[in-house]
Design a protein around this motif. Structure first.
Motif, PDB file in Angstrom:
ATOM      1  N   ASP A 156       2.662   5.030   0.283  1.00  0.00           N
ATOM      2  CA  ASP A 156       2.680   6.028   1.352  1.00  0.00           C
ATOM      3  C   ASP A 156       3.266   7.333   0.843  1.00  0.00           C
ATOM      4  O   ASP A 156       3.609   7.475  -0.340  1.00  0.00           O
ATOM      5  CB  ASP A 156       3.435   5.506   2.579  1.00  0.00           C
TER       6      ASP A 156
ATOM      7  N   ASN B 115      -6.236   0.363  -3.506  1.00  0.00           N
ATOM      8  CA  ASN B 115      -5.181  -0.651  -3.496  1.00  0.00           C
ATOM      9  C   ASN B 115      -5.479  -1.744  -2.471  1.00  0.00           C
ATOM     10  O   ASN B 115      -5.330  -2.940  -2.742  1.00  0.00           O
ATOM     11  CB  ASN B 115      -3.843   0.010  -3.188  1.00  0.00           C
ATOM     12  N   LYS B 116      -5.888  -1.338  -1.285  1.00  0.00           N
ATOM     13  CA  LYS B 116      -6.219  -2.316  -0.243  1.00  0.00           C
ATOM     14  C   LYS B 116      -7.371  -3.220  -0.700  1.00  0.00           C
ATOM     15  O   LYS B 116      -7.343  -4.443  -0.484  1.00  0.00           O
ATOM     16  CB  LYS B 116      -6.599  -1.594   1.054  1.00  0.00           C
TER      17      LYS B 116
ATOM     18  N   VAL C 145       0.861  -1.186   0.000  1.00  0.00           N
ATOM     19  CA  VAL C 145       0.000   0.000   0.000  1.00  0.00           C
ATOM     20  C   VAL C 145       0.896   1.234   0.000  1.00  0.00           C
ATOM     21  O   VAL C 145       1.769   1.365   0.858  1.00  0.00           O
ATOM     22  CB  VAL C 145      -0.935   0.005   1.223  1.00  0.00           C
TER      23      VAL C 145
ATOM     24  N   GLN D 122      -4.803   4.550  -1.791  1.00  0.00           N
ATOM     25  CA  GLN D 122      -4.561   3.552  -0.748  1.00  0.00           C
ATOM     26  C   GLN D 122      -5.794   2.689  -0.539  1.00  0.00           C
ATOM     27  O   GLN D 122      -5.691   1.462  -0.405  1.00  0.00           O
ATOM     28  CB  GLN D 122      -4.166   4.258   0.556  1.00  0.00           C
TER      29      GLN D 122
END
Length: 435
Positions: free
Chosen positions: A105, A156-157, A103, A153
């Motif tokens: 950042d 993606n998760k 994920v 994010q």
């Protein structure tokens, strides 16, 4: 029932003291070494240009690739690559930044912005050497206009938990990015772009590796929406609007802006499997590569492998024992439980249940990057007595499989394989030894 010692007695006369688990670990180590950047990158380096050489890149192998470039490059060199936390390397002229995977950042987002800044103002005499490997999709985090890092994010998760294939995930990622799907190469104009790739993609399509930041893309926003619909992924309204409007469309094959660019794939799963097969034969075993590009649910892939292993063990078909079965690719896990475990641990756990302590069958399943999913292990080992040892410790293979807890199961029988990051990545490696 054959125990480990009896099985070992059937092993190769070249290495009579080599235990099954040591043999399998040696095959894995051989596979990884064969696709290391130091081994496979130097022969593919281009000639230095008239002007500057700027190195950029992203992926789990990016730092090791940069280190190999530095060791063999003749002439001026500068640049920046981003890799996963813990996967860095000691480079002198190319900066290495570490960021989050799987994920993305803020560190990855900042590195992506700096990369774009580095390639501004180049000329046609300059060269951009782009080093790409698996993991680059998350590490090169540059959301498209109107999409936040938090949006990416969340998507993606959801993709990671959905069971979507790597190709499907990367299709969505390309159309939510400011750099993937060929857009990074456009920032480098008018410099020539040479892309060197280590493939973690079943089938080795270079446009899918790290979502192809320097290569034109044949997929569309409609394709991305189809993936989202297929897996029932709930995306933010602005993400859906971005895709439905076509604002996320990528540059396509045939685009003149890619003329003169070149790409080369340095290392693949097939290379790693061939190296392991050659080593197995040196040790006196027949070795059979089933496929380098197996996809699908890890637990289902295990059932097929178990059926083949059982046919060999009990009927000598389609191969005679002793032998080794090898396969690669990238399986997926649809997460329904709350346990820990990557796809290789899940594969082995399902294999254990299917084989049900079948005598003479040993197996290893590991990720060649040294990280099985998001855990600290590369994978695990399975032996004929695994279920017996587990039961003695109060562990149920079926219950752990139901909870997606392969890590917990194999940790409980002391059969996790921990390598630390290997700084390469051609995805899954599986070897089944039948004696």
């Amino acid at each position: 029932m054959l125990d480990t010692e009896t099985s070992a007695a059937l092993l190769t006369p070249q290495r009579p003291s080599l235990q099954p688990r040591a043999l399998l670990r040696e095959l894995f180590d051989t596979a990884v070494a064969s696709v290391s950047a130091s081994h496979c990158l130097p022969p593919h380096l281009p000639q230095p240009p008239k002007g500057r050489t700027v190195v950029i890149g992203a992926g789990k192998a990016a730092a090791a690739m940069a280190q190999a470039v530095e060791a063999h490059w003749q002439g001026e060199l500068s640049g920046l690559v981003v890799t996963r936390y813990g996967h860095g390397a000691d480079c002198k002229r190319i900066e290495v930044v570490e960021a989050a995977h799987p994920v993305p950042d803020e560190a990855g987002a900042r590195a992506a912005q700096r990369m774009v800044e580095l390639v501004q103002g180049l000329t046609a005499d300059d060269l951009v050497l782009c080093l790409i490997s698996g993991g680059g999709s998350a590490l090169l985090a540059a959301p498209a206009p109107g999409i936040s890092l938090a949006d990416k994010q969340a998507v993606n998760k959801a993709l990671l938990r959905s069971g979507a294939s790597i190709g499907e995930m990367n299709c969505v990622r390309k159309h939510l990015s400011a750099l993937k799907g060929g857009r990074l190469a456009l920032h480098c104009a008018p410099a020539r772009v040479e892309t060197l790739l280590i493939s973690d993609i079943p089938g080795d399509d270079p446009t899918l590796i790290a979502s192809g930041p320097t290569l034109p893309d044949a997929t569309t926003c409609a394709d991305a929406l189809a993936v989202i619909a297929k897996y029932g992924i709930d995306v933010p309204a602005n993400v859906r609007a971005h895709l439905e409007s076509g604002a996320g469309e990528t540059p396509k094959p045939g685009d003149a802006r890619f003329e003169g660019h070149r790409s080369a794939t340095l290392a693949t799963a097939q290379q790693s499997l061939e190296a392991a097969a050659a080593r197995a034969r040196e040790l006196g075993f027949e070795a059979h590569i089933l496929s380098d590009c197996i996809e699908g649910e890890a637990r289902d892939v295990a059932l097929v492998h178990a059926a083949i292993a059982r046919q060999i063990a009990q009927h000598g078909q389609p191969f005679s024992k002793p032998c080794v079965l090898l396969s690669g690719g990238e399986t997926t896990v649809t997460v329904r439980g709350k346990g820990r475990g990557g796809r290789n641990a899940e594969f082995l756990l399902s294999l254990a249940v299917a084989l049900d302590a079948l005598p003479g069958v040993h197996a290893i399943a590991c990720d060649t990057d040294g990280i099985d999913g998001s855990e600290d292990n590369a994978g695990a080992l399975l032996t004929p007595d695994t279920l017996t040892r587990a039961a003695a410790r109060g562990l149920s293979a079926r219950a752990h499989l139901e909870n997606n807890d392969g890590y917990g199961f194999f940790a409980g029988v002391d059969d996790l394989i921990v390598t630390e990051p290997t700084r390469t990545n051609v995805n899954d490696f599986r070897a089944i030894l039948i004696v």
